[in-house]
Design a protein around this motif. Sequence first.
Motif, PDB file in Angstrom:
ATOM      1  N   PRO A  64      -5.957   0.399   8.647  1.00 25.73           N
ATOM      2  CA  PRO A  64      -7.291  -1.586   8.018  1.00 25.73           C
ATOM      3  C   PRO A  64      -7.655  -1.417   6.962  1.00 25.73           C
ATOM      4  CG  PRO A  64      -8.476  -0.277   9.759  1.00 25.73           C
ATOM      5  CD  PRO A  64      -7.466   1.058   9.460  1.00 25.73           C
ATOM      6  N   LEU A  65      -8.051  -0.705   6.214  1.00 27.94           N
ATOM      7  CA  LEU A  65      -8.645  -1.103   4.689  1.00 27.94           C
ATOM      8  C   LEU A  65      -7.904  -0.190   3.297  1.00 27.94           C
ATOM      9  CD1 LEU A  65     -12.537  -0.881   5.894  1.00 27.94           C
ATOM     10  CD2 LEU A  65     -10.869  -2.735   5.751  1.00 27.94           C
ATOM     11  N   GLU A  66      -7.931   1.348   4.618  1.00 26.23           N
ATOM     12  CA  GLU A  66      -7.150   1.690   2.884  1.00 26.23           C
ATOM     13  C   GLU A  66      -5.932   1.925   2.546  1.00 26.23           C
ATOM     14  OE1 GLU A  66      -7.598   3.509  -0.196  1.00 26.23           O
ATOM     15  OE2 GLU A  66      -8.909   3.246  -0.001  1.00 26.23           O
ATOM     16  N   LEU A  67      -4.843   1.058   1.762  1.00 27.64           N
ATOM     17  CA  LEU A  67      -3.400   1.685   2.120  1.00 27.64           C
ATOM     18  C   LEU A  67      -3.468   2.345   1.198  1.00 27.64           C
ATOM     19  CD1 LEU A  67      -2.889  -2.222   2.282  1.00 27.64           C
ATOM     20  CD2 LEU A  67      -3.330  -0.910   3.956  1.00 27.64           C
ATOM     21  N   TYR A  68      -3.677   2.301   0.079  1.00 29.26           N
ATOM     22  CA  TYR A  68      -3.553   3.605  -0.962  1.00 29.26           C
ATOM     23  C   TYR A  68      -3.621   4.638  -0.599  1.00 29.26           C
ATOM     24  CZ  TYR A  68      -2.836   5.585  -5.414  1.00 29.26           C
ATOM     25  OH  TYR A  68      -2.177   6.358  -6.059  1.00 29.26           O
ATOM     26  N   GLY A  69      -5.268   5.438  -0.100  1.00 32.82           N
ATOM     27  CA  GLY A  69      -5.690   6.278  -0.009  1.00 32.82           C
ATOM     28  C   GLY A  69      -4.281   6.927   1.553  1.00 32.82           C
ATOM     29  N   GLU A 105      -2.098  -3.676  -6.296  1.00 32.72           N
ATOM     30  CA  GLU A 105      -2.057  -3.410  -6.946  1.00 32.72           C
ATOM     31  C   GLU A 105      -1.533  -1.730  -7.184  1.00 32.72           C
ATOM     32  OE1 GLU A 105      -1.187  -5.071 -10.049  1.00 32.72           O
ATOM     33  OE2 GLU A 105      -2.303  -6.838 -10.392  1.00 32.72           O
ATOM     34  N   LYS A 106      -2.693  -0.879  -6.691  1.00 32.61           N
ATOM     35  CA  LYS A 106      -2.482   0.151  -6.523  1.00 32.61           C
ATOM     36  C   LYS A 106      -1.109   0.264  -5.766  1.00 32.61           C
ATOM     37  CE  LYS A 106      -6.130   2.733  -6.354  1.00 32.61           C
ATOM     38  NZ  LYS A 106      -7.224   3.013  -5.948  1.00 32.61           N
ATOM     39  N   VAL A 107      -1.500  -0.345  -4.607  1.00 33.80           N
ATOM     40  CA  VAL A 107       0.108  -0.127  -4.242  1.00 33.80           C
ATOM     41  C   VAL A 107       1.545  -0.405  -3.823  1.00 33.80           C
ATOM     42  CG1 VAL A 107       0.674  -1.235  -0.976  1.00 33.80           C
ATOM     43  CG2 VAL A 107      -1.546  -0.190  -1.803  1.00 33.80           C
ATOM     44  N   LEU A 108       1.529  -1.536  -4.485  1.00 34.98           N
ATOM     45  CA  LEU A 108       2.342  -1.741  -5.554  1.00 34.98           C
ATOM     46  C   LEU A 108       3.050  -0.964  -6.557  1.00 34.98           C
ATOM     47  CD1 LEU A 108       1.804  -5.584  -5.692  1.00 34.98           C
ATOM     48  CD2 LEU A 108       3.963  -5.084  -5.123  1.00 34.98           C
ATOM     49  N   ALA A 109       2.248   0.195  -7.855  1.00 36.46           N
ATOM     50  CA  ALA A 109       2.326   1.218  -8.021  1.00 36.46           C
ATOM     51  C   ALA A 109       3.315   2.328  -7.442  1.00 36.46           C
ATOM     52  CB  ALA A 109       1.214   1.607  -8.793  1.00 36.46           C
ATOM     53  N   PRO A 111       5.696   4.696  -5.668  1.00 33.30           N
ATOM     54  CA  PRO A 111       6.868   4.846  -5.989  1.00 33.30           C
ATOM     55  C   PRO A 111       7.988   5.037  -4.427  1.00 33.30           C
ATOM     56  CG  PRO A 111       6.300   6.949  -5.620  1.00 33.30           C
ATOM     57  CD  PRO A 111       5.046   6.096  -5.457  1.00 33.30           C
ATOM     58  N   ASN A 112       7.538   4.565  -3.585  1.00 29.44           N
ATOM     59  CA  ASN A 112       8.075   4.806  -2.172  1.00 29.44           C
ATOM     60  C   ASN A 112       8.470   3.139  -2.588  1.00 29.44           C
ATOM     61  OD1 ASN A 112       5.350   5.695  -2.403  1.00 29.44           O
ATOM     62  ND2 ASN A 112       6.284   6.269   0.199  1.00 29.44           N
ATOM     63  N   ASP A 113       9.851   3.459  -1.292  1.00 32.21           N
ATOM     64  CA  ASP A 113      10.163   2.020  -1.104  1.00 32.21           C
ATOM     65  C   ASP A 113       9.416   1.448   0.370  1.00 32.21           C
ATOM     66  OD1 ASP A 113      13.075   2.490  -1.850  1.00 32.21           O
ATOM     67  OD2 ASP A 113      14.159   3.290  -0.690  1.00 32.21           O
ATOM     68  N   LEU A 114       9.010  -0.213  -0.154  1.00 39.76           N
ATOM     69  CA  LEU A 114       7.883  -0.336   0.729  1.00 39.76           C
ATOM     70  C   LEU A 114       8.848  -1.968   0.824  1.00 39.76           C
ATOM     71  CD1 LEU A 114       4.540   0.296  -1.668  1.00 39.76           C
ATOM     72  CD2 LEU A 114       5.626   1.723   0.336  1.00 39.76           C
ATOM     73  N   VAL A 115       7.784  -2.121   2.372  1.00 35.71           N
ATOM     74  CA  VAL A 115       8.140  -3.321   2.983  1.00 35.71           C
ATOM     75  C   VAL A 115       7.112  -3.520   3.525  1.00 35.71           C
ATOM     76  CG1 VAL A 115      10.297  -4.569   4.304  1.00 35.71           C
ATOM     77  CG2 VAL A 115      10.293  -3.108   3.395  1.00 35.71           C
ATOM     78  N   PHE A 116       6.503  -5.439   3.205  1.00 34.94           N
ATOM     79  CA  PHE A 116       6.068  -6.069   3.255  1.00 34.94           C
ATOM     80  C   PHE A 116       6.258  -6.427   4.631  1.00 34.94           C
ATOM     81  CE2 PHE A 116       5.202  -3.822  -0.468  1.00 34.94           C
ATOM     82  CZ  PHE A 116       3.729  -3.765  -1.318  1.00 34.94           C
ATOM     83  N   VAL A 117       5.611  -7.364   5.639  1.00 32.32           N
ATOM     84  CA  VAL A 117       5.300  -8.270   5.982  1.00 32.32           C
ATOM     85  C   VAL A 117       3.640  -9.328   6.061  1.00 32.32           C
ATOM     86  CG1 VAL A 117       5.502  -9.360   8.174  1.00 32.32           C
ATOM     87  CG2 VAL A 117       6.088  -6.862   7.925  1.00 32.32           C
ATOM     88  N   CYS A 150       7.775  -7.509  -6.108  1.00 33.07           N
ATOM     89  CA  CYS A 150       9.556  -6.909  -5.167  1.00 33.07           C
ATOM     90  C   CYS A 150      10.622  -7.312  -5.904  1.00 33.07           C
ATOM     91  CB  CYS A 150       9.394  -7.447  -4.106  1.00 33.07           C
ATOM     92  SG  CYS A 150       8.225  -6.743  -2.986  1.00 33.07           S
ATOM     93  N   ASP A 151      12.019  -6.324  -5.835  1.00 36.99           N
ATOM     94  CA  ASP A 151      13.130  -6.704  -5.909  1.00 36.99           C
ATOM     95  C   ASP A 151      13.807  -7.599  -4.968  1.00 36.99           C
ATOM     96  OD1 ASP A 151      13.234  -4.312  -7.546  1.00 36.99           O
ATOM     97  OD2 ASP A 151      12.194  -3.028  -5.690  1.00 36.99           O
TER      98      ASP A 151
END
Length: 165
Positions: A64-69, A105-109, A111-117, A150-151
């Motif tokens: 719920p809070l720590e996406l990057y970690g 910003e940290k999450v966007l950096a 290397p994974n394929d990331l799909v945001f909703v 995003c691409d």
Amino acid sequence: MKTLFIGGIKSGKSYSAEQYTLALGSDQKPHYLATTELLDDEMNERISLHRRQRGGEFITLEAPLELYGTLKTTESPVLIECTTMWINNMLYHGRTNEQIVEHIEKVLALPNDLVFVHNDVGSGIIPDNPLARQYVDISGAVSQLIASRCDEVYHCIAGIATKIK
């Protein structure tokens, strides 16, 4: 590859994002990062519906809070469901707009394929209270930031995802 699915509530963005993530063709099972905190019975029903919808196709993570970690050690594609609930959580727990932007910003950096909703909350009237206005403002800023990085970006309405970038 980074991808955003944005639309109103019940627009079909979650299902579209799930199907898109599964079709990425990775040799690893994708992760589903759930951000919603269970606060009441109605939210419990919504969470249950999403769990049934995705079945066993994903490895579910809850953050719920720590996406990057949570994501920094994953290698497979990740569906982040959803960034607007995450923003809600961050504000509820006293995080500032600057901390929210810094974290995404940290999450966007990664290397994974990331799909945001992301829920499009900026299509209505200006709210009548400061917290709701802050939420709309930071949600809009985060959606613009994510879309810029995003691409691909898809707008969802009535269960139809239209590629806009």
